[in-house]
Motif scaffolding. Structure first.
Motif, PDB file in Angstrom:
ATOM      1  N   ASN A  46      27.684  36.521  33.362  1.00  0.00           N
ATOM      2  CA  ASN A  46      28.952  35.849  33.617  1.00  0.00           C
ATOM      3  C   ASN A  46      29.401  36.053  35.063  1.00  0.00           C
ATOM      4  O   ASN A  46      29.070  37.062  35.682  1.00  0.00           O
ATOM      5  CB  ASN A  46      30.031  36.384  32.676  1.00  0.00           C
ATOM      6  CG  ASN A  46      29.755  36.043  31.234  1.00  0.00           C
ATOM      7  OD1 ASN A  46      29.259  34.970  30.928  1.00  0.00           O
ATOM      8  ND2 ASN A  46      30.071  36.963  30.336  1.00  0.00           N
ATOM      9  N   PRO A  47      30.174  35.130  35.622  1.00  0.00           N
ATOM     10  CA  PRO A  47      30.707  35.322  36.972  1.00  0.00           C
ATOM     11  C   PRO A  47      31.552  36.594  37.052  1.00  0.00           C
ATOM     12  O   PRO A  47      32.225  36.980  36.094  1.00  0.00           O
ATOM     13  CB  PRO A  47      31.578  34.083  37.187  1.00  0.00           C
ATOM     14  CG  PRO A  47      31.053  33.066  36.233  1.00  0.00           C
ATOM     15  CD  PRO A  47      30.564  33.835  35.048  1.00  0.00           C
ATOM     16  N   GLY A  48      31.480  37.255  38.188  1.00  0.00           N
ATOM     17  CA  GLY A  48      32.307  38.438  38.393  1.00  0.00           C
ATOM     18  C   GLY A  48      31.726  39.717  37.845  1.00  0.00           C
ATOM     19  O   GLY A  48      32.413  40.743  37.782  1.00  0.00           O
ATOM     20  N   GLY A  49      30.477  39.693  37.414  1.00  0.00           N
ATOM     21  CA  GLY A  49      29.823  40.918  36.965  1.00  0.00           C
ATOM     22  C   GLY A  49      30.210  41.375  35.581  1.00  0.00           C
ATOM     23  O   GLY A  49      30.032  42.540  35.228  1.00  0.00           O
ATOM     24  N   GLN A  50      30.756  40.484  34.752  1.00  0.00           N
ATOM     25  CA  GLN A  50      31.142  40.846  33.384  1.00  0.00           C
ATOM     26  C   GLN A  50      29.916  40.745  32.484  1.00  0.00           C
ATOM     27  O   GLN A  50      29.554  39.674  32.017  1.00  0.00           O
ATOM     28  CB  GLN A  50      32.271  39.935  32.914  1.00  0.00           C
ATOM     29  CG  GLN A  50      33.545  40.138  33.725  1.00  0.00           C
ATOM     30  CD  GLN A  50      34.597  39.100  33.443  1.00  0.00           C
ATOM     31  OE1 GLN A  50      34.318  38.100  32.812  1.00  0.00           O
ATOM     32  NE2 GLN A  50      35.798  39.328  33.937  1.00  0.00           N
ATOM     33  N   LYS A  51      29.293  41.889  32.221  1.00  0.00           N
ATOM     34  CA  LYS A  51      28.004  41.906  31.548  1.00  0.00           C
ATOM     35  C   LYS A  51      28.075  42.286  30.072  1.00  0.00           C
ATOM     36  O   LYS A  51      27.398  41.699  29.238  1.00  0.00           O
ATOM     37  CB  LYS A  51      27.062  42.875  32.263  1.00  0.00           C
ATOM     38  CG  LYS A  51      26.692  42.459  33.677  1.00  0.00           C
ATOM     39  CD  LYS A  51      25.751  43.482  34.302  1.00  0.00           C
ATOM     40  CE  LYS A  51      25.301  43.027  35.691  1.00  0.00           C
ATOM     41  NZ  LYS A  51      24.549  41.767  35.635  1.00  0.00           N
ATOM     42  N   ASN A  52      28.861  43.316  29.738  1.00  0.00           N
ATOM     43  CA  ASN A  52      28.840  43.889  28.398  1.00  0.00           C
ATOM     44  C   ASN A  52      30.202  43.777  27.742  1.00  0.00           C
ATOM     45  O   ASN A  52      31.218  44.074  28.358  1.00  0.00           O
ATOM     46  CB  ASN A  52      28.407  45.356  28.451  1.00  0.00           C
ATOM     47  CG  ASN A  52      27.062  45.525  29.138  1.00  0.00           C
ATOM     48  OD1 ASN A  52      26.142  44.740  28.920  1.00  0.00           O
ATOM     49  ND2 ASN A  52      26.954  46.538  29.976  1.00  0.00           N
ATOM     50  N   ASP A  53      30.211  43.359  26.478  1.00  0.00           N
ATOM     51  CA  ASP A  53      31.489  43.163  25.808  1.00  0.00           C
ATOM     52  C   ASP A  53      31.279  43.169  24.298  1.00  0.00           C
ATOM     53  O   ASP A  53      30.269  42.656  23.789  1.00  0.00           O
ATOM     54  CB  ASP A  53      32.097  41.813  26.225  1.00  0.00           C
ATOM     55  CG  ASP A  53      33.494  41.599  25.651  1.00  0.00           C
ATOM     56  OD1 ASP A  53      34.161  42.588  25.317  1.00  0.00           O
ATOM     57  OD2 ASP A  53      33.901  40.434  25.539  1.00  0.00           O
ATOM     58  N   THR A  54      32.218  43.779  23.586  1.00  0.00           N
ATOM     59  CA  THR A  54      32.293  43.653  22.134  1.00  0.00           C
ATOM     60  C   THR A  54      33.464  42.743  21.821  1.00  0.00           C
ATOM     61  O   THR A  54      34.608  43.056  22.167  1.00  0.00           O
ATOM     62  CB  THR A  54      32.500  45.025  21.470  1.00  0.00           C
ATOM     63  OG1 THR A  54      31.450  45.903  21.858  1.00  0.00           O
ATOM     64  CG2 THR A  54      32.506  44.883  19.948  1.00  0.00           C
ATOM     65  N   TYR A  55      33.189  41.612  21.194  1.00  0.00           N
ATOM     66  CA  TYR A  55      34.245  40.621  21.022  1.00  0.00           C
ATOM     67  C   TYR A  55      34.232  40.024  19.622  1.00  0.00           C
ATOM     68  O   TYR A  55      33.249  40.116  18.880  1.00  0.00           O
ATOM     69  CB  TYR A  55      34.143  39.533  22.089  1.00  0.00           C
ATOM     70  CG  TYR A  55      32.846  38.750  22.132  1.00  0.00           C
ATOM     71  CD1 TYR A  55      32.721  37.518  21.507  1.00  0.00           C
ATOM     72  CD2 TYR A  55      31.750  39.229  22.847  1.00  0.00           C
ATOM     73  CE1 TYR A  55      31.549  36.787  21.576  1.00  0.00           C
ATOM     74  CE2 TYR A  55      30.575  38.513  22.935  1.00  0.00           C
ATOM     75  CZ  TYR A  55      30.468  37.288  22.291  1.00  0.00           C
ATOM     76  OH  TYR A  55      29.296  36.579  22.362  1.00  0.00           O
ATOM     77  N   LEU A  56      35.357  39.438  19.285  1.00  0.00           N
ATOM     78  CA  LEU A  56      35.546  38.784  17.995  1.00  0.00           C
ATOM     79  C   LEU A  56      35.370  37.287  18.173  1.00  0.00           C
ATOM     80  O   LEU A  56      35.933  36.690  19.090  1.00  0.00           O
ATOM     81  CB  LEU A  56      36.945  39.080  17.458  1.00  0.00           C
ATOM     82  CG  LEU A  56      37.336  38.419  16.138  1.00  0.00           C
ATOM     83  CD1 LEU A  56      36.521  38.990  14.999  1.00  0.00           C
ATOM     84  CD2 LEU A  56      38.838  38.620  15.880  1.00  0.00           C
ATOM     85  N   GLU A  57      34.579  36.680  17.303  1.00  0.00           N
ATOM     86  CA  GLU A  57      34.384  35.235  17.358  1.00  0.00           C
ATOM     87  C   GLU A  57      34.825  34.598  16.043  1.00  0.00           C
ATOM     88  O   GLU A  57      34.400  35.006  14.967  1.00  0.00           O
ATOM     89  CB  GLU A  57      32.931  34.874  17.626  1.00  0.00           C
ATOM     90  CG  GLU A  57      32.703  33.374  17.749  1.00  0.00           C
ATOM     91  CD  GLU A  57      31.324  33.029  18.285  1.00  0.00           C
ATOM     92  OE1 GLU A  57      30.471  32.617  17.471  1.00  0.00           O
ATOM     93  OE2 GLU A  57      31.104  33.196  19.507  1.00  0.00           O
ATOM     94  N   LEU A  58      35.702  33.610  16.153  1.00  0.00           N
ATOM     95  CA  LEU A  58      36.128  32.801  15.014  1.00  0.00           C
ATOM     96  C   LEU A  58      35.443  31.452  15.147  1.00  0.00           C
ATOM     97  O   LEU A  58      35.691  30.710  16.098  1.00  0.00           O
ATOM     98  CB  LEU A  58      37.650  32.655  15.012  1.00  0.00           C
ATOM     99  CG  LEU A  58      38.444  33.954  15.101  1.00  0.00           C
ATOM    100  CD1 LEU A  58      39.941  33.663  15.180  1.00  0.00           C
ATOM    101  CD2 LEU A  58      38.136  34.855  13.913  1.00  0.00           C
ATOM    102  N   GLU A  59      34.585  31.131  14.197  1.00  0.00           N
ATOM    103  CA  GLU A  59      33.741  29.936  14.260  1.00  0.00           C
ATOM    104  C   GLU A  59      34.106  29.014  13.104  1.00  0.00           C
ATOM    105  O   GLU A  59      34.265  29.469  11.973  1.00  0.00           O
ATOM    106  CB  GLU A  59      32.272  30.352  14.169  1.00  0.00           C
ATOM    107  CG  GLU A  59      31.275  29.243  14.372  1.00  0.00           C
ATOM    108  CD  GLU A  59      29.852  29.762  14.242  1.00  0.00           C
ATOM    109  OE1 GLU A  59      28.982  29.260  14.974  1.00  0.00           O
ATOM    110  OE2 GLU A  59      29.601  30.648  13.405  1.00  0.00           O
ATOM    111  N   PHE A  60      34.241  27.722  13.377  1.00  0.00           N
ATOM    112  CA  PHE A  60      34.756  26.817  12.358  1.00  0.00           C
ATOM    113  C   PHE A  60      34.200  25.408  12.572  1.00  0.00           C
ATOM    114  O   PHE A  60      33.691  25.077  13.641  1.00  0.00           O
ATOM    115  CB  PHE A  60      36.288  26.776  12.409  1.00  0.00           C
ATOM    116  CG  PHE A  60      36.821  26.471  13.792  1.00  0.00           C
ATOM    117  CD1 PHE A  60      37.024  25.172  14.210  1.00  0.00           C
ATOM    118  CD2 PHE A  60      37.112  27.504  14.677  1.00  0.00           C
ATOM    119  CE1 PHE A  60      37.505  24.890  15.478  1.00  0.00           C
ATOM    120  CE2 PHE A  60      37.592  27.233  15.953  1.00  0.00           C
ATOM    121  CZ  PHE A  60      37.785  25.928  16.355  1.00  0.00           C
TER     122      PHE A  60
END
Length: 277
Positions: A46-60
């Motif tokens: 990702n731009p800006g060096g954002q490499k690692n993340d734990t995130y919530l995804e709502l898929e519909f």
């Protein structure tokens, strides 16, 4: 078992709806899905060096009459870790992709060879990215459900994109470039208990962004290619995805932009577990 079969019809990981013709009865396969996922992304580009993340995804999404819908919302850094790359700025990312069946609206079977149904495809992509500013793209174009050897029914769209917001680039407020999007869902193996393993993924190739490329460190094209192997049963989907990036979000790999050296090309890894409603 009902949800497993429904998943094969609607491709509940959000790929493409049934390829059967809708020229006569546009409501014959009406259905919907909602998935609740926790995802771990590693070495993202990702731009800006954002490499690692734990995130919530709502898929519909699903199918209702002439409309076929897929969408998701990612809520970043769900545990609020100060060590997370998204902390202090990058809060969400979302895509919503309504498609409107031309076959259904005209009452005609417009299938030609492997192209089984035609759509007016639309697209909204939105997010925020800290010091890089906001993101909001709209797209409109032509889509189809196309039969591909081995893959089966896949979704294909070509859209022209309007850059309402684009990290402050010269493209903001202009139609600038195109997006070619292809997605698939291929069951690989069924077990006796009804669960199965699938190969699912997508390719998004954005190109022709001349106004974005006027900005230092930005490019005309960008590629994302996601390859996921998932196990599904009636309630759960658990999987791993390998994603190939090239100049993610039209940021040139290796160039210093806004004080950050961009690492926007290469391979990222995703692990997720999702509950199906």
């Amino acid at each position: 078992m009902r949800k497993v079969l429904l998943g094969l019809t609607l491709l509940t990981t959000g790929m493409v709806a049934s390829a059967e013709h809708y020229s006569q009865d546009v409501n014959k396969n009406d259905n919907l899905f909602f998935n609740f996922k926790v995802m771990q992304g590693l070495d993202q580009k990702n731009p800006g060096g954002q490499k690692n993340d734990t995130y919530l995804e709502l898929e519909f999404g699903g199918r209702k009459g002439v409309m076929d819908l897929y969408g998701y919302v990612d809520l970043k850094n769900i545990f609020g870790s100060t060590n997370n790359d998204s902390y202090g700025g990058d809060n969400f990312f979302a895509e919503i992709k309504p498609r409107f069946s031309i076959d259904g609206m005209t009452g005609k079977d417009l299938s030609i060879g492997p192209f089984k149904e035609w759509y007016i495809s639309t697209w909204i992509k939105a997010g925020d990215s800290g010091k890089f500013g906001g993101l909001w793209h709209n797209g409109i174009g032509l889509g189809t459900d196309v039969e591909v050897p081995w893959f089966g029914t896949t979704g294909l769209s070509l859209l022209s994109t309007y850059k309402r917001e684009d990290f402050g680039s010269n493209a903001e407020g202009h139609w600038d470039g195109y997006s070619l999007q292809w997605n698939w869902f291929k069951p690989l193996h069924f077990f006796e208990n009804g669960s199965f393993v699938s190969y699912q993924g997508y390719v998004t190739y954005d190109f022709g962004a001349d106004k974005i490329a006027e900005n230092e460190g930005r490019t005309k094209d960008s590629l994302q290619w996601y390859n996921g192997i998932y196990w599904h049963n009636n309630d759960w989907a658990i999987g791993y995805g390998l994603k190939v990036f090239n100049n993610m979000a039209n940021f040139d790999d290796g160039v210093i932009t806004n004080g950050a050296t961009q690492d926007t090309s290469g391979v990222g890894h995703y692990f997720d577990i999702g509950y199906k409603f």
